[in-house]
Design an enzyme around this catalytic site. Structure first.
Site, mmCIF file in Angstrom:
data_model
loop_
_atom_site.group_PDB
_atom_site.id
_atom_site.type_symbol
_atom_site.label_atom_id
_atom_site.label_comp_id
_atom_site.label_asym_id
_atom_site.label_seq_id
_atom_site.Cartn_x
_atom_site.Cartn_y
_atom_site.Cartn_z
ATOM 1 N N VAL A 1 89.859 8.749 52.182
ATOM 2 C CA VAL A 1 88.522 8.203 51.903
ATOM 3 C C VAL A 1 88.218 7.048 52.858
ATOM 4 O O VAL A 1 87.126 6.950 53.441
ATOM 5 C CB VAL A 1 88.413 7.759 50.416
ATOM 6 N N CYS A 2 89.203 6.170 53.039
ATOM 7 C CA CYS A 2 89.028 5.021 53.952
ATOM 8 C C CYS A 2 88.708 5.497 55.366
ATOM 9 O O CYS A 2 87.899 4.878 56.075
ATOM 10 C CB CYS A 2 90.300 4.179 54.014
ATOM 11 N N THR A 3 89.345 6.562 55.778
ATOM 12 C CA THR A 3 89.118 7.079 57.134
ATOM 13 C C THR A 3 87.646 7.451 57.307
ATOM 14 O O THR A 3 87.022 7.116 58.324
ATOM 15 C CB THR A 3 90.039 8.299 57.379
ATOM 16 N N LEU B 1 85.397 4.166 57.395
ATOM 17 C CA LEU B 1 85.434 3.378 58.638
ATOM 18 C C LEU B 1 84.654 4.078 59.742
ATOM 19 O O LEU B 1 83.974 3.426 60.547
ATOM 20 C CB LEU B 1 86.881 3.102 59.047
ATOM 21 N N THR C 1 94.656 6.724 54.815
ATOM 22 C CA THR C 1 94.212 7.342 53.564
ATOM 23 C C THR C 1 92.864 8.024 53.842
ATOM 24 O O THR C 1 92.070 7.543 54.675
ATOM 25 C CB THR C 1 94.055 6.298 52.436
#
Ligand code: BEZ
Length: 210
Positions: free
Chosen positions: A44-46, A49, A42
């Protein structure tokens, strides 16, 4: 009942991108940040992290271990890690828990069914060396977190733990701080021999201890 500040962070054992993790052993005698991601692959998560990987030296400098969680299996996390490195220019350098059975996310109330009944929200837990929860914040899935803010809170918490000072509104590292109300003027004279500015008897301002 939902987890609250001051509760012992629940212990668990889970697979991660860095092998099996026993959470309390992982925390050891230091601080930890546990944060959840709605799902692998996804956007935003990328970005988040990649940013936490870039900030890892800042967490280490403060004696803090970081650990992420996403409800997909670790095999997916490993494929996703390649995308994170490629697109964010930073390789995943901390463990990412796999939680396909939602064990850890349930334990930490990371699933808010009225927002989404399968994916986690963006939770952040800061946990102290006593394994107690010091901060809980919850963001919606569509809003990327501000990890500079997480570092700022850690700085504040560590100052409070070491020097019995609190941090005022919008405080940033190096700004003046406040002597906590639990410290009497008599004790404050010993702790802060350089003195303080008493704007009010309950609002006593000192330079940030180093
Ligand atoms: C994301 O990580 O990009 C995302 C995940 C769930 C909902 C919206 C955005």
């Amino acid at each position: 009942m939902a987890l609250q500040l001051g509760d012992i962070a629940p212990d668990f054992e889970s697979d991660s991108t860095e092998g099996r993790i026993k959470f309390h052993d992982f925390i050891g005698n230091g601080w930890a940040v546990l944060f959840s991601h709605p799902k692998d692959f996804t956007p935003v998560c990328t970005t988040e992290l990649g940013e936490v990987a870039r900030l890892k030296p800042e967490f280490e400098r403060r004696g803090v271990k970081v650990i992420g969680l996403s409800v997909d299996p670790v095999t997916d996390h490993r494929r996703w890690a390649a995308d994170i490195e490629e697109t964010q220019g930073a390789a995943l350098n901390f463990p990412l828990l796999g939680d396909p059975e939602r064990k850890v996310s349930s334990l930490y109330d990371m699933i808010h069914p009225n927002a989404n009944d399968t994916l986690t929200v963006r939770s952040v837990f800061i946990i102290g060396p006593d394994k107690k929860i010091k901060l809980i914040i919850t963001y919606p899935a569509s809003t990327g977190r501000n990890f500079d803010e997480v570092l700022r809170v850690i700085d504040s918490l560590q100052l409070t733990a070491k020097y019995q000072v609190a941090t005022p509104v919008n405080w940033q590292r190096g700004d003046d701080v406040i002597i906590v109300p639990a410290v009497s003027d008599e004790d404050a004279k010993k702790k802060f021999p350089q003195g303080w500015k008493a704007v009010k008897p309950y609002l006593r301002i000192v330079k940030q201890p180093q």
